[in-house]
Design a protein around this motif. Structure first.
Motif, PDB file in Angstrom:
ATOM      1  N   GLY A  27       0.802  -1.220   0.000  1.00 12.62           N
ATOM      2  CA  GLY A  27       0.000   0.000   0.000  1.00 12.62           C
ATOM      3  C   GLY A  27       0.830   1.264   0.000  1.00 12.62           C
ATOM      4  N   ASN A  28       0.148   2.375  -0.043  1.00 15.01           N
ATOM      5  CA  ASN A  28       0.757   3.699  -0.039  1.00 15.01           C
ATOM      6  C   ASN A  28       0.214   4.509   1.126  1.00 15.01           C
ATOM      7  OD1 ASN A  28       2.372   4.297  -2.634  1.00 15.01           O
ATOM      8  ND2 ASN A  28       0.587   3.175  -3.368  1.00 15.01           N
ATOM      9  N   ASN A  63      -2.993   3.850   7.869  1.00 12.53           N
ATOM     10  CA  ASN A  63      -4.052   2.850   7.789  1.00 12.53           C
ATOM     11  C   ASN A  63      -3.654   1.791   6.771  1.00 12.53           C
ATOM     12  OD1 ASN A  63      -4.734   3.896   5.187  1.00 12.53           O
ATOM     13  ND2 ASN A  63      -5.958   5.471   6.153  1.00 12.53           N
ATOM     14  N   PRO A  64      -4.305   0.653   6.780  1.00 14.93           N
ATOM     15  CA  PRO A  64      -3.919  -0.418   5.864  1.00 14.93           C
ATOM     16  C   PRO A  64      -4.452  -0.218   4.447  1.00 14.93           C
ATOM     17  CG  PRO A  64      -5.729  -1.129   7.240  1.00 14.93           C
ATOM     18  CD  PRO A  64      -5.335   0.236   7.713  1.00 14.93           C
ATOM     19  N   ALA A  65      -4.765   1.006   4.095  1.00 15.89           N
ATOM     20  CA  ALA A  65      -5.355   1.305   2.791  1.00 15.89           C
ATOM     21  C   ALA A  65      -4.289   1.858   1.852  1.00 15.89           C
ATOM     22  CB  ALA A  65      -6.464   2.330   2.951  1.00 15.89           C
ATOM     23  N   LYS A  84      -8.316   3.744  -0.427  1.00 16.71           N
ATOM     24  CA  LYS A  84      -9.020   2.481  -0.646  1.00 16.71           C
ATOM     25  C   LYS A  84      -9.196   1.790   0.694  1.00 16.71           C
ATOM     26  CE  LYS A  84      -9.064  -1.413  -3.796  1.00 16.71           C
ATOM     27  NZ  LYS A  84      -8.315  -2.070  -4.875  1.00 16.71           N
ATOM     28  N   GLN A  85     -10.463   1.709   1.147  1.00 17.42           N
ATOM     29  CA  GLN A  85     -10.782   1.115   2.435  1.00 17.42           C
ATOM     30  C   GLN A  85     -11.997   0.223   2.279  1.00 17.42           C
ATOM     31  OE1 GLN A  85     -11.315   4.292   5.255  1.00 17.42           O
ATOM     32  NE2 GLN A  85      -9.337   5.186   4.810  1.00 17.42           N
ATOM     33  N   PRO A 113      -2.457  13.738  11.792  1.00 16.04           N
ATOM     34  CA  PRO A 113      -3.684  14.534  11.747  1.00 16.04           C
ATOM     35  C   PRO A 113      -4.914  13.639  11.683  1.00 16.04           C
ATOM     36  CG  PRO A 113      -2.338  14.893   9.772  1.00 16.04           C
ATOM     37  CD  PRO A 113      -1.623  13.922  10.626  1.00 16.04           C
ATOM     38  N   ARG A 114      -6.032  14.150  12.149  1.00 17.67           N
ATOM     39  CA  ARG A 114      -7.290  13.417  12.116  1.00 17.67           C
ATOM     40  C   ARG A 114      -7.715  13.215  10.664  1.00 17.67           C
ATOM     41  NH1 ARG A 114     -12.010  15.823  12.003  1.00 17.67           N
ATOM     42  NH2 ARG A 114     -13.858  14.640  12.461  1.00 17.67           N
ATOM     43  N   SER A 115      -8.108  11.985  10.340  1.00 20.46           N
ATOM     44  CA  SER A 115      -8.567  11.656   8.991  1.00 20.46           C
ATOM     45  C   SER A 115     -10.068  11.375   9.028  1.00 20.46           C
ATOM     46  CB  SER A 115      -7.824  10.425   8.470  1.00 20.46           C
ATOM     47  OG  SER A 115      -8.274  10.104   7.177  1.00 20.46           O
TER      48      SER A 115
END
Length: 172
Positions: A27-28, A63-65, A84-85, A113-115
């Protein structure tokens, strides 16, 4: 080491956000170089009395996305990006998320930062390549014409526009 792409300058012109993947990673993620001029001069950048590793980017997502196509708002308060989630049914879904920099304490706080996932109303469709309006109140994006569960061609797209609203405690 690894790969990087889709750089986006900050509105002030001092920083760059981009997506990248360290060698061997899946992922990126999005990374920030907050002061490119200092980096180019080989000075690194200080963070509240500390000297950060010269040239080390600051991770902005975790995140794992896959996270791609960052788009900085003109006022510098947020970065919209494609992520991509899994959707509510667990299917991978491209959507538009936002990093809220207005409430972020900065890189020295050792927190990201909050996503916020913006496009919940489009969750049955893929959304791609966000861009910010000149006044920063809207995010434009592509929306696939085929639902995620369909096998139809997702190259046919419409344009979507989301209006950003600050709510409780100034959150988007």
């Amino acid at each position: 080491q690894g790969q990087a792409g889709f750089p986006e300058w900050s509105p002030s012109g001092s920083g760059v956000v981009l997506n990248g993947s360290p060698e061997g990673a899946e992922g990126n993620e999005l990374y920030l170089y907050p002061d490119v001029a200092r980096l180019v001069r080989g000075e690194g950048w200080p963070l509240r009395g500390e000297q950060r590793d010269r040239g080390a980017p600051i991770p902005m997502t975790g995140n794992p996305a896959d996270n791609l196509y960052p788009a900085w708002s003109p006022n510098g308060q947020y970065i919209a990006y494609q992520s991509k989630q899994p959707d509510e049914g667990g299917r991978p879904n491209w959507g538009v998320s936002l990093l809220d920099l207005s409430t972020w304490a900065g890189p020295s706080a050792n927190a990201r930062p909050r996503s916020v996932r913006l496009s919940r109303q489009f969750s049955a469709y893929h959304e791609y390549k966000p861009s910010s309006s000149p006044n920063g109140f809207y995010v434009g994006l592509y929306v696939s014409q085929s639902r995620v569960v369909e096998t139809a061609d997702n190259r046919r797209q419409d344009i979507g526009v989301l209006r950003l609203v600050r709510g409780h405690r100034g959150r988007v």
